[in-house]
Design a protein around this motif. Structure first.
Motif, short mmCIF file in Angstrom:
data_model
loop_
_atom_site.label_atom_id
_atom_site.label_comp_id
_atom_site.label_asym_id
_atom_site.label_seq_id
_atom_site.Cartn_x
_atom_site.Cartn_y
_atom_site.Cartn_z
N LEU A 14 0.83 -1.21 0.00
CA LEU A 14 0.00 0.00 0.00
C LEU A 14 0.86 1.26 0.00
CD1 LEU A 14 -2.93 -0.77 2.47
CD2 LEU A 14 -3.06 -0.52 0.00
N GLU A 15 1.91 1.26 0.80
CA GLU A 15 2.79 2.43 0.85
C GLU A 15 3.41 2.68 -0.51
OE1 GLU A 15 4.23 2.46 5.52
OE2 GLU A 15 5.46 1.40 4.07
N THR A 16 3.81 1.61 -1.17
CA THR A 16 4.42 1.74 -2.50
C THR A 16 3.38 2.17 -3.53
OG1 THR A 16 6.02 0.03 -1.96
CG2 THR A 16 5.71 0.51 -4.29
N ALA A 17 2.23 1.56 -3.50
CA ALA A 17 1.19 1.84 -4.50
C ALA A 17 0.67 3.27 -4.41
CB ALA A 17 0.03 0.85 -4.34
N TYR A 18 0.50 3.77 -3.19
CA TYR A 18 -0.10 5.10 -3.02
C TYR A 18 0.92 6.18 -2.69
CZ TYR A 18 -4.53 2.70 -3.21
OH TYR A 18 -5.59 1.95 -3.62
N GLY A 19 2.17 5.80 -2.47
CA GLY A 19 3.20 6.79 -2.17
C GLY A 19 2.98 7.50 -0.85
N VAL A 20 2.49 6.76 0.13
CA VAL A 20 2.25 7.32 1.45
C VAL A 20 2.94 6.44 2.49
CG1 VAL A 20 0.03 8.37 0.83
CG2 VAL A 20 0.07 6.06 1.76
N GLU A 21 3.07 6.98 3.69
CA GLU A 21 3.64 6.21 4.79
C GLU A 21 2.51 5.84 5.74
OE1 GLU A 21 6.87 6.72 8.43
OE2 GLU A 21 6.71 8.26 6.88
N CYS A 30 -5.61 5.44 2.45
CA CYS A 30 -4.47 5.74 1.55
C CYS A 30 -4.95 6.38 0.26
CB CYS A 30 -3.70 4.46 1.24
SG CYS A 30 -2.77 3.78 2.61
N LEU A 31 -6.03 5.85 -0.28
CA LEU A 31 -6.59 6.39 -1.51
C LEU A 31 -7.03 7.84 -1.33
CD1 LEU A 31 -7.52 5.81 -4.42
CD2 LEU A 31 -9.68 5.04 -3.46
N ARG A 32 -7.72 8.12 -0.22
CA ARG A 32 -8.17 9.49 0.05
C ARG A 32 -6.99 10.43 0.25
NH1 ARG A 32 -13.51 9.92 3.68
NH2 ARG A 32 -13.76 11.80 2.49
N LEU A 33 -5.99 9.96 0.99
CA LEU A 33 -4.81 10.79 1.23
C LEU A 33 -4.09 11.09 -0.08
CD1 LEU A 33 -2.87 12.20 3.16
CD2 LEU A 33 -1.73 10.00 3.49
N ARG A 34 -3.93 10.08 -0.92
CA ARG A 34 -3.26 10.28 -2.20
C ARG A 34 -4.04 11.28 -3.05
NH1 ARG A 34 1.47 10.28 -3.05
NH2 ARG A 34 0.95 12.29 -3.82
N HIS A 35 -5.36 11.15 -3.05
CA HIS A 35 -6.19 12.09 -3.81
C HIS A 35 -6.02 13.50 -3.28
CE1 HIS A 35 -9.87 14.35 -4.74
NE2 HIS A 35 -9.78 13.74 -5.90
N ASP A 36 -6.03 13.65 -1.96
CA ASP A 36 -5.86 14.98 -1.37
C ASP A 36 -4.49 15.56 -1.69
OD1 ASP A 36 -8.37 14.78 -0.32
OD2 ASP A 36 -7.72 14.40 1.74
N LEU A 37 -3.47 14.72 -1.71
CA LEU A 37 -2.12 15.20 -2.03
C LEU A 37 -2.00 15.59 -3.50
CD1 LEU A 37 0.03 12.62 -0.02
CD2 LEU A 37 -0.32 15.03 0.54
#
Length: 129
Positions: free
Chosen positions: A17-24, A71-78
């Motif tokens: 998930l961290e790799t796919a979405y670029g989040v920690e 993760c999806l929401r965070l990636r979208h917000d970023l």
């Protein structure tokens, strides 16, 4: 299989998930997802047939789904910058002023028609923006 197999699988899912979405993903987030899943399992599994043999697997699956959605929401917000959000807001306000103006014009109650000048000025203001 030993008891560590499930933990190893969860760590791999976390890294994926961290790799796919670029989040920690912090351990606290995983803990809270598990806690929410257990606390609200009666709601999460309301439409599913759950047996005692697969309940733990289903809890892990639901917790993983919560983390994945976060993760999806965070990636979208970023990925959505402030200008784009402001543009969306401005477009919404313009559309809302237009709809309100049209609805007020249809009103048969003349007391509500006093709002036409105010809504019209808002509509013109957002058009000029």
């Amino acid at each position: 299989m030993d008891g560590n197999h499930g933990m190893f699988t969860e760590i791999l899912k976390q890294k994926d998930l961290e790799t796919a979405y670029g989040v920690e993903i912090h351990s606290e987030a995983l803990y809270l997802a598990c806690e929410i899943t257990v606390r609200h399992s009666n709601v999460l599994f309301a439409n599913e047939e759950v047996g005692s043999d697969n309940f733990e697997d289903l809890l892990q699956e639901k917790a993983f789904g919560l983390v994945k959605n976060a993760c999806l929401r965070l990636r979208h917000d970023l990925d959505t910058d402030a200008e784009e959000n402001a543009l969306d807001t401005d477009e919404y306000l313009l559309y809302r002023a237009h709809v309100e103006l049209e609805e007020i014009k249809k009103e048969k109650d003349h007391g509500k028609r006093i709002w036409i000048p105010r809504v019209s000025s808002s509509f013109v203001y957002f058009q000029l923006w």
